[in-house]
Design an enzyme around this catalytic site. Structure first.
Site, PDB file in Angstrom:
ATOM      1  N   LYS A   9      17.638 -41.364 -64.186  1.00  0.00           N
ATOM      2  CA  LYS A   9      17.404 -41.657 -65.598  1.00  0.00           C
ATOM      3  C   LYS A   9      18.375 -40.840 -66.471  1.00  0.00           C
ATOM      4  O   LYS A   9      19.108 -39.976 -65.967  1.00  0.00           O
ATOM      5  CB  LYS A   9      15.929 -41.384 -65.915  1.00  0.00           C
ATOM      6  CG  LYS A   9      14.962 -42.217 -65.016  1.00  0.00           C
ATOM      7  CD  LYS A   9      13.610 -42.464 -65.659  1.00  0.00           C
ATOM      8  CE  LYS A   9      12.542 -41.571 -65.145  1.00  0.00           C
ATOM      9  NZ  LYS A   9      11.164 -41.979 -65.559  1.00  0.00           N
ATOM     10  N   TYR A  49       9.228 -51.406 -67.960  1.00  0.00           N
ATOM     11  CA  TYR A  49       8.017 -50.606 -68.162  1.00  0.00           C
ATOM     12  C   TYR A  49       6.882 -51.427 -68.781  1.00  0.00           C
ATOM     13  O   TYR A  49       6.021 -50.856 -69.469  1.00  0.00           O
ATOM     14  CB  TYR A  49       8.348 -49.391 -69.028  1.00  0.00           C
ATOM     15  CG  TYR A  49       9.067 -48.280 -68.277  1.00  0.00           C
ATOM     16  CD1 TYR A  49       8.534 -47.740 -67.100  1.00  0.00           C
ATOM     17  CD2 TYR A  49      10.273 -47.757 -68.742  1.00  0.00           C
ATOM     18  CE1 TYR A  49       9.184 -46.719 -66.414  1.00  0.00           C
ATOM     19  CE2 TYR A  49      10.930 -46.732 -68.058  1.00  0.00           C
ATOM     20  CZ  TYR A  49      10.372 -46.211 -66.892  1.00  0.00           C
ATOM     21  OH  TYR A  49      11.011 -45.198 -66.214  1.00  0.00           O
ATOM     22  N   PHE A  57       2.655 -43.314 -75.061  1.00  0.00           N
ATOM     23  CA  PHE A  57       4.014 -42.793 -74.854  1.00  0.00           C
ATOM     24  C   PHE A  57       5.069 -43.893 -74.738  1.00  0.00           C
ATOM     25  O   PHE A  57       6.244 -43.590 -74.519  1.00  0.00           O
ATOM     26  CB  PHE A  57       4.056 -41.887 -73.612  1.00  0.00           C
ATOM     27  CG  PHE A  57       3.643 -42.554 -72.304  1.00  0.00           C
ATOM     28  CD1 PHE A  57       4.538 -43.334 -71.586  1.00  0.00           C
ATOM     29  CD2 PHE A  57       2.359 -42.399 -71.810  1.00  0.00           C
ATOM     30  CE1 PHE A  57       4.162 -43.946 -70.385  1.00  0.00           C
ATOM     31  CE2 PHE A  57       1.964 -43.006 -70.606  1.00  0.00           C
ATOM     32  CZ  PHE A  57       2.886 -43.782 -69.904  1.00  0.00           C
ATOM     33  N   ARG A  85       9.185 -42.289 -53.141  1.00  0.00           N
ATOM     34  CA  ARG A  85       8.135 -41.747 -54.028  1.00  0.00           C
ATOM     35  C   ARG A  85       7.829 -40.295 -53.637  1.00  0.00           C
ATOM     36  O   ARG A  85       7.673 -39.431 -54.499  1.00  0.00           O
ATOM     37  CB  ARG A  85       6.846 -42.586 -53.938  1.00  0.00           C
ATOM     38  CG  ARG A  85       6.900 -43.942 -54.596  1.00  0.00           C
ATOM     39  CD  ARG A  85       6.980 -43.901 -56.103  1.00  0.00           C
ATOM     40  NE  ARG A  85       5.769 -43.488 -56.770  1.00  0.00           N
ATOM     41  CZ  ARG A  85       5.581 -43.563 -58.092  1.00  0.00           C
ATOM     42  NH1 ARG A  85       6.555 -44.045 -58.884  1.00  0.00           N
ATOM     43  NH2 ARG A  85       4.470 -43.160 -58.652  1.00  0.00           N
ATOM     44  N   THR A  91       4.646 -37.473 -61.276  1.00  0.00           N
ATOM     45  CA  THR A  91       5.234 -37.884 -62.560  1.00  0.00           C
ATOM     46  C   THR A  91       5.521 -36.679 -63.455  1.00  0.00           C
ATOM     47  O   THR A  91       6.592 -36.595 -64.059  1.00  0.00           O
ATOM     48  CB  THR A  91       4.262 -38.852 -63.280  1.00  0.00           C
ATOM     49  OG1 THR A  91       3.972 -39.937 -62.400  1.00  0.00           O
ATOM     50  CG2 THR A  91       4.880 -39.383 -64.565  1.00  0.00           C
ATOM     51  N   ARG A 102      11.682 -34.175 -58.817  1.00  0.00           N
ATOM     52  CA  ARG A 102      11.083 -33.777 -60.100  1.00  0.00           C
ATOM     53  C   ARG A 102      10.632 -32.316 -60.081  1.00  0.00           C
ATOM     54  O   ARG A 102      10.734 -31.613 -61.088  1.00  0.00           O
ATOM     55  CB  ARG A 102       9.923 -34.711 -60.441  1.00  0.00           C
ATOM     56  CG  ARG A 102      10.410 -36.100 -60.877  1.00  0.00           C
ATOM     57  CD  ARG A 102       9.252 -37.066 -60.985  1.00  0.00           C
ATOM     58  NE  ARG A 102       9.646 -38.365 -61.552  1.00  0.00           N
ATOM     59  CZ  ARG A 102       8.870 -39.438 -61.522  1.00  0.00           C
ATOM     60  NH1 ARG A 102       7.674 -39.373 -60.966  1.00  0.00           N
ATOM     61  NH2 ARG A 102       9.294 -40.572 -62.053  1.00  0.00           N
ATOM     62  N   ASN A 112      11.854 -36.966 -66.629  1.00  0.00           N
ATOM     63  CA  ASN A 112      11.553 -36.513 -65.265  1.00  0.00           C
ATOM     64  C   ASN A 112      12.580 -37.002 -64.238  1.00  0.00           C
ATOM     65  O   ASN A 112      12.258 -37.217 -63.079  1.00  0.00           O
ATOM     66  CB  ASN A 112      10.116 -36.875 -64.889  1.00  0.00           C
ATOM     67  CG  ASN A 112       9.854 -38.361 -65.008  1.00  0.00           C
ATOM     68  OD1 ASN A 112      10.778 -39.149 -65.238  1.00  0.00           O
ATOM     69  ND2 ASN A 112       8.621 -38.757 -64.821  1.00  0.00           N
ATOM     70  N   HIS A 115      13.474 -42.565 -61.394  1.00  0.00           N
ATOM     71  CA  HIS A 115      12.440 -43.584 -61.234  1.00  0.00           C
ATOM     72  C   HIS A 115      12.471 -44.070 -59.793  1.00  0.00           C
ATOM     73  O   HIS A 115      13.553 -44.258 -59.230  1.00  0.00           O
ATOM     74  CB  HIS A 115      12.713 -44.782 -62.160  1.00  0.00           C
ATOM     75  CG  HIS A 115      11.830 -45.959 -61.838  1.00  0.00           C
ATOM     76  ND1 HIS A 115      10.563 -46.108 -62.357  1.00  0.00           N
ATOM     77  CD2 HIS A 115      12.010 -47.008 -60.993  1.00  0.00           C
ATOM     78  CE1 HIS A 115      10.010 -47.207 -61.860  1.00  0.00           C
ATOM     79  NE2 HIS A 115      10.863 -47.773 -61.033  1.00  0.00           N
ATOM     80  N   GLU A 126      11.578 -55.059 -59.804  1.00  0.00           N
ATOM     81  CA  GLU A 126      12.591 -54.180 -60.395  1.00  0.00           C
ATOM     82  C   GLU A 126      13.988 -54.473 -59.837  1.00  0.00           C
ATOM     83  O   GLU A 126      14.968 -54.474 -60.587  1.00  0.00           O
ATOM     84  CB  GLU A 126      12.184 -52.712 -60.168  1.00  0.00           C
ATOM     85  CG  GLU A 126      10.946 -52.357 -60.995  1.00  0.00           C
ATOM     86  CD  GLU A 126      10.243 -51.072 -60.563  1.00  0.00           C
ATOM     87  OE1 GLU A 126      10.744 -50.357 -59.675  1.00  0.00           O
ATOM     88  OE2 GLU A 126       9.167 -50.787 -61.133  1.00  0.00           O
TER      89      GLU A 126
HETATM   90  N1  UDP Z   1       5.720 -41.002 -68.969  1.00  0.00           N
HETATM   91  C1  UDP Z   1       5.604 -40.298 -70.156  1.00  0.00           C
HETATM   92  N2  UDP Z   1       4.403 -39.744 -70.480  1.00  0.00           N
HETATM   93  C2  UDP Z   1       3.298 -39.846 -69.678  1.00  0.00           C
HETATM   94  C3  UDP Z   1       3.412 -40.573 -68.480  1.00  0.00           C
HETATM   95  C4  UDP Z   1       4.633 -41.141 -68.159  1.00  0.00           C
HETATM   96  O1  UDP Z   1       6.566 -40.196 -70.909  1.00  0.00           O
HETATM   97  O2  UDP Z   1       2.236 -39.310 -70.021  1.00  0.00           O
HETATM   98  C5  UDP Z   1       7.018 -41.611 -68.614  1.00  0.00           C
HETATM   99  C6  UDP Z   1       7.756 -40.888 -67.478  1.00  0.00           C
HETATM  100  O3  UDP Z   1       9.155 -40.958 -67.731  1.00  0.00           O
HETATM  101  C7  UDP Z   1       7.356 -41.728 -66.278  1.00  0.00           C
HETATM  102  C8  UDP Z   1       7.342 -43.126 -66.869  1.00  0.00           C
HETATM  103  O4  UDP Z   1       6.797 -42.945 -68.175  1.00  0.00           O
HETATM  104  O5  UDP Z   1       8.276 -41.581 -65.203  1.00  0.00           O
HETATM  105  C9  UDP Z   1       6.512 -44.139 -66.115  1.00  0.00           C
HETATM  106  O6  UDP Z   1       5.205 -43.626 -65.949  1.00  0.00           O
HETATM  107  P1  UDP Z   1       4.454 -43.767 -64.553  1.00  0.00           P
HETATM  108  O7  UDP Z   1       3.046 -43.338 -64.762  1.00  0.00           O
HETATM  109  O8  UDP Z   1       4.682 -45.133 -63.993  1.00  0.00           O
HETATM  110  O9  UDP Z   1       5.173 -42.646 -63.655  1.00  0.00           O
HETATM  111  P2  UDP Z   1       6.160 -42.762 -62.401  1.00  0.00           P
HETATM  112  O10 UDP Z   1       5.811 -44.007 -61.638  1.00  0.00           O
HETATM  113  O11 UDP Z   1       7.565 -42.774 -62.943  1.00  0.00           O
HETATM  114  O12 UDP Z   1       5.880 -41.504 -61.615  1.00  0.00           O
HETATM  115 MG    MG Z   2       5.448 -45.964 -62.263  1.00  0.00          MG
END
Ligand code: UDP
Ligand code: MG
Length: 137
Positions: A9, A49, A57, A85, A91, A102, A112, A115, A126
């Site tokens: 990212k 997203y 957010f 993952r 996250t 991360r 973070n 992705h 995706e």
């Molecule tokens: N995110 C954020 N605030 C939150 C949760 C998520 O800004 O409280 C952002 C973060 O960049 C995250 C993305 O939204 O990677 C997608 O969220 P998801 O819960 O799908 O997390 P991921 O799958 O990336 O771990």
């Molecule tokens: Mg996700």
């Protein structure tokens, strides 16, 4: 064999972490079968997203992901989705274990670094969103 969508990212690109992250993927034995640097526009960000459209957010997330270039990849290997993952970590970087991308490099829950697709269904969606079939080698 499984395919996943994986992306460095904007914060990861800006901080010069692309090489380190690609290196981890390669050393793990996963194969990068497509890769490009792209600037995600708002339209693509909202599709990528979509599941988070109602979250508080969401606006900040779209602003962040469109703020600078990303490096997008299709990664192939045994159990590629879960492996990436696990390598990515939780996250919120504050909760992500040391040794995960991360955990080692993340700044906050928004910025973070990477992705990684969370399921076979998201991986398929995706990959199709970011790559034409002819770009996957
Ligand atoms: N995110 C954020 N605030 C939150 C949760 C998520 O800004 O409280 C952002 C973060 O960049 C995250 C993305 O939204 O990677 C997608 O969220 P998801 O819960 O799908 O997390 P991921 O799958 O990336 O771990
Ligand atoms: Mg996700």
């Amino acid at each position: 064999m499984e395919r996943s969508f994986f992306m460095v990212k904007p914060d990861g690109v800006e901080r010069g972490l692309v090489g380190e992250i690609i290196s981890r993927v390669e050393k793990k034995g996963l194969k990068i079968i497509a890769m490009k640097m792209i600037r995600v526009d708002a339209n693509l960000a909202k599709k990528h997203y979509a599941e988070h459209a109602a979250k508080p957010f969401f606006r900040d997330l779209v602003a962040y992901i469109t703020s600078g270039p990303c490096v997008a990849m299709v990664v192939e290997g045994n159990n590629a989705i879960k492996t990436l993952r696990d390598m990515t970590g939780k996250t919120n970087p504050k909760e992500a274990a040391a040794g995960t991308i991360r955990g080692d490099f993340g700044i906050d829950v928004c910025r973070n670094v990477v992705h990684a697709s969370d399921s076979k269904e998201s991986a398929k969606k995706e990959i199709e969103l970011f790559f034409r079939p002819s770009e996957i080698l």
